[in-house]
Design a protein around this motif. Structure first.
Motif, PDB file in Angstrom:
ATOM      1  N   PRO A   1       0.798  -1.085  -0.030  1.00 25.97           N
ATOM      2  CA  PRO A   1      -0.150   0.037   0.024  1.00 25.97           C
ATOM      3  C   PRO A   1       0.801   1.180   0.370  1.00 25.97           C
ATOM      4  CG  PRO A   1      -0.741  -1.670   1.663  1.00 25.97           C
ATOM      5  CD  PRO A   1       0.554  -2.247   1.246  1.00 25.97           C
ATOM      6  N   GLY A   2       0.352   2.311  -0.589  1.00 25.27           N
ATOM      7  CA  GLY A   2       0.996   3.594  -0.771  1.00 25.27           C
ATOM      8  C   GLY A   2       0.811   4.332   0.423  1.00 25.27           C
ATOM      9  N   ALA A   3       1.622   5.302   0.344  1.00 24.16           N
ATOM     10  CA  ALA A   3       1.359   6.492   1.539  1.00 24.16           C
ATOM     11  C   ALA A   3       0.403   7.285   1.272  1.00 24.16           C
ATOM     12  CB  ALA A   3       2.510   6.984   1.862  1.00 24.16           C
ATOM     13  N   ASN A   4      -0.222   7.518   0.050  1.00 26.88           N
ATOM     14  CA  ASN A   4      -1.254   8.398  -0.751  1.00 26.88           C
ATOM     15  C   ASN A   4      -0.659   9.890  -0.351  1.00 26.88           C
ATOM     16  OD1 ASN A   4      -3.132   6.671  -1.376  1.00 26.88           O
ATOM     17  ND2 ASN A   4      -3.957   6.472   0.700  1.00 26.88           N
ATOM     18  N   SER A   5       0.505  10.067  -0.545  1.00 27.44           N
ATOM     19  CA  SER A   5       1.332  11.612  -0.553  1.00 27.44           C
ATOM     20  C   SER A   5       0.660  12.403  -1.384  1.00 27.44           C
ATOM     21  CB  SER A   5       2.872  11.222  -0.672  1.00 27.44           C
ATOM     22  OG  SER A   5       2.986  10.693  -2.021  1.00 27.44           O
ATOM     23  N   GLY A   6       0.125  12.190  -2.310  1.00 21.05           N
ATOM     24  CA  GLY A   6      -0.495  13.118  -3.304  1.00 21.05           C
ATOM     25  C   GLY A   6      -1.916  13.581  -2.933  1.00 21.05           C
ATOM     26  N   LEU A   7      -2.462  12.951  -1.815  1.00 28.84           N
ATOM     27  CA  LEU A   7      -3.816  13.170  -1.468  1.00 28.84           C
ATOM     28  C   LEU A   7      -3.916  14.051  -0.197  1.00 28.84           C
ATOM     29  CD1 LEU A   7      -7.036  12.409  -1.580  1.00 28.84           C
ATOM     30  CD2 LEU A   7      -6.806  10.660   0.033  1.00 28.84           C
ATOM     31  N   HIS A   8      -4.508  15.100  -0.129  1.00 28.50           N
ATOM     32  CA  HIS A   8      -4.549  16.002   0.928  1.00 28.50           C
ATOM     33  C   HIS A   8      -5.954  16.457   1.468  1.00 28.50           C
ATOM     34  CE1 HIS A   8      -0.228  16.377   0.189  1.00 28.50           C
ATOM     35  NE2 HIS A   8      -0.669  16.655  -1.252  1.00 28.50           N
ATOM     36  N   VAL A   9      -5.989  16.614   2.814  1.00 24.83           N
ATOM     37  CA  VAL A   9      -7.403  17.055   3.233  1.00 24.83           C
ATOM     38  C   VAL A   9      -7.050  18.426   4.229  1.00 24.83           C
ATOM     39  CG1 VAL A   9      -7.097  15.782   5.445  1.00 24.83           C
ATOM     40  CG2 VAL A   9      -9.466  16.460   4.604  1.00 24.83           C
ATOM     41  N   THR A  10      -8.000  19.308   4.093  1.00 29.17           N
ATOM     42  CA  THR A  10      -8.009  20.451   5.002  1.00 29.17           C
ATOM     43  C   THR A  10      -9.505  20.397   5.712  1.00 29.17           C
ATOM     44  OG1 THR A  10      -8.797  21.707   3.062  1.00 29.17           O
ATOM     45  CG2 THR A  10      -6.398  21.851   3.826  1.00 29.17           C
ATOM     46  N   VAL A  11      -9.660  21.135   6.795  1.00 29.54           N
ATOM     47  CA  VAL A  11     -10.829  21.526   7.628  1.00 29.54           C
ATOM     48  C   VAL A  11     -11.436  22.835   6.963  1.00 29.54           C
ATOM     49  CG1 VAL A  11     -11.998  21.679   9.446  1.00 29.54           C
ATOM     50  CG2 VAL A  11     -10.134  20.197   9.647  1.00 29.54           C
ATOM     51  N   ALA A  12     -12.763  22.566   6.412  1.00 23.41           N
ATOM     52  CA  ALA A  12     -13.414  23.680   5.701  1.00 23.41           C
ATOM     53  C   ALA A  12     -13.990  24.464   6.828  1.00 23.41           C
ATOM     54  CB  ALA A  12     -14.384  23.404   4.631  1.00 23.41           C
ATOM     55  N   ASP A  13     -14.574  23.825   7.823  1.00 27.19           N
ATOM     56  CA  ASP A  13     -15.341  24.671   8.804  1.00 27.19           C
ATOM     57  C   ASP A  13     -15.443  23.570  10.224  1.00 27.19           C
ATOM     58  OD1 ASP A  13     -17.683  22.871   8.430  1.00 27.19           O
ATOM     59  OD2 ASP A  13     -18.425  24.353   7.014  1.00 27.19           O
ATOM     60  N   TYR A  14     -15.885  24.033  11.145  1.00 27.90           N
ATOM     61  CA  TYR A  14     -16.007  23.264  12.482  1.00 27.90           C
ATOM     62  C   TYR A  14     -17.315  23.439  12.893  1.00 27.90           C
ATOM     63  CZ  TYR A  14     -10.762  23.450  12.443  1.00 27.90           C
ATOM     64  OH  TYR A  14      -9.389  23.123  11.999  1.00 27.90           O
ATOM     65  N   THR A  15     -17.614  22.391  14.026  1.00 23.72           N
ATOM     66  CA  THR A  15     -18.851  22.564  14.700  1.00 23.72           C
ATOM     67  C   THR A  15     -18.656  22.052  16.032  1.00 23.72           C
ATOM     68  OG1 THR A  15     -21.047  21.449  14.867  1.00 23.72           O
ATOM     69  CG2 THR A  15     -19.134  19.894  14.064  1.00 23.72           C
ATOM     70  N   ASN A  16     -19.682  22.253  16.867  1.00 20.67           N
ATOM     71  CA  ASN A  16     -19.716  21.594  18.403  1.00 20.67           C
ATOM     72  C   ASN A  16     -20.774  20.399  18.162  1.00 20.67           C
ATOM     73  OD1 ASN A  16     -22.139  23.107  18.493  1.00 20.67           O
ATOM     74  ND2 ASN A  16     -21.722  24.376  20.326  1.00 20.67           N
ATOM     75  N   ASP A  17     -21.233  20.089  17.188  1.00 23.33           N
ATOM     76  CA  ASP A  17     -22.105  18.892  17.298  1.00 23.33           C
ATOM     77  C   ASP A  17     -21.675  17.708  16.895  1.00 23.33           C
ATOM     78  OD1 ASP A  17     -24.564  17.355  16.540  1.00 23.33           O
ATOM     79  OD2 ASP A  17     -25.217  18.386  15.063  1.00 23.33           O
ATOM     80  N   VAL A  18     -21.833  16.701  18.074  1.00 32.70           N
ATOM     81  CA  VAL A  18     -21.105  15.515  18.005  1.00 32.70           C
ATOM     82  C   VAL A  18     -21.820  14.431  17.401  1.00 32.70           C
ATOM     83  CG1 VAL A  18     -19.390  15.941  19.928  1.00 32.70           C
ATOM     84  CG2 VAL A  18     -21.780  14.935  20.459  1.00 32.70           C
ATOM     85  N   GLY A  19     -23.019  14.731  16.822  1.00 32.67           N
ATOM     86  CA  GLY A  19     -23.805  13.911  16.036  1.00 32.67           C
ATOM     87  C   GLY A  19     -25.073  13.626  16.432  1.00 32.67           C
TER      88      GLY A  19
END
Length: 93
Positions: free
Chosen positions: A75-93
């Protein structure tokens, strides 16, 4: 995973990782621990706990790049795949 709103919701990540944690808890699977260690470190780095008891967790994720082509024997390390957090919440579900 082909439904973009699903892969943008942090809860989808947490839900899936709960299953990985259950696998690790029941079996001690070293590969599950490796995945958990990396994900938990990242998730905690994006989570804020305040002295007054309030908190914020990731809500919407934005992905860029592409994952590695899957190879089960290496399996590769997925070094070309990136994620950022667009927004936040305090709702845990």
């Amino acid at each position: 995973y082909h439904d973009p709103p699903s892969n943008q919701w942090f809860g989808f990540q947490a839900w899936s990782m709960e299953r990985v944690a259950e696998l690790y808890q029941q079996t001690g699977n070293a590969k599950a621990k490796t995945v958990l260690d990396k994900w938990v470190k990242w998730a905690l780095s994006k989570t804020t706990f305040n002295p007054d008891g309030t908190y914020r967790i990731p809500s919407t994720l934005q992905w860029s790049g592409q994952p590695d082509t899957w190879n089960a024997s290496s399996p590769g390390a997925n070094s070309g795949l990136h994620v950022t957090v667009a927004d936040y919440t305090n709702d845990v579900g």
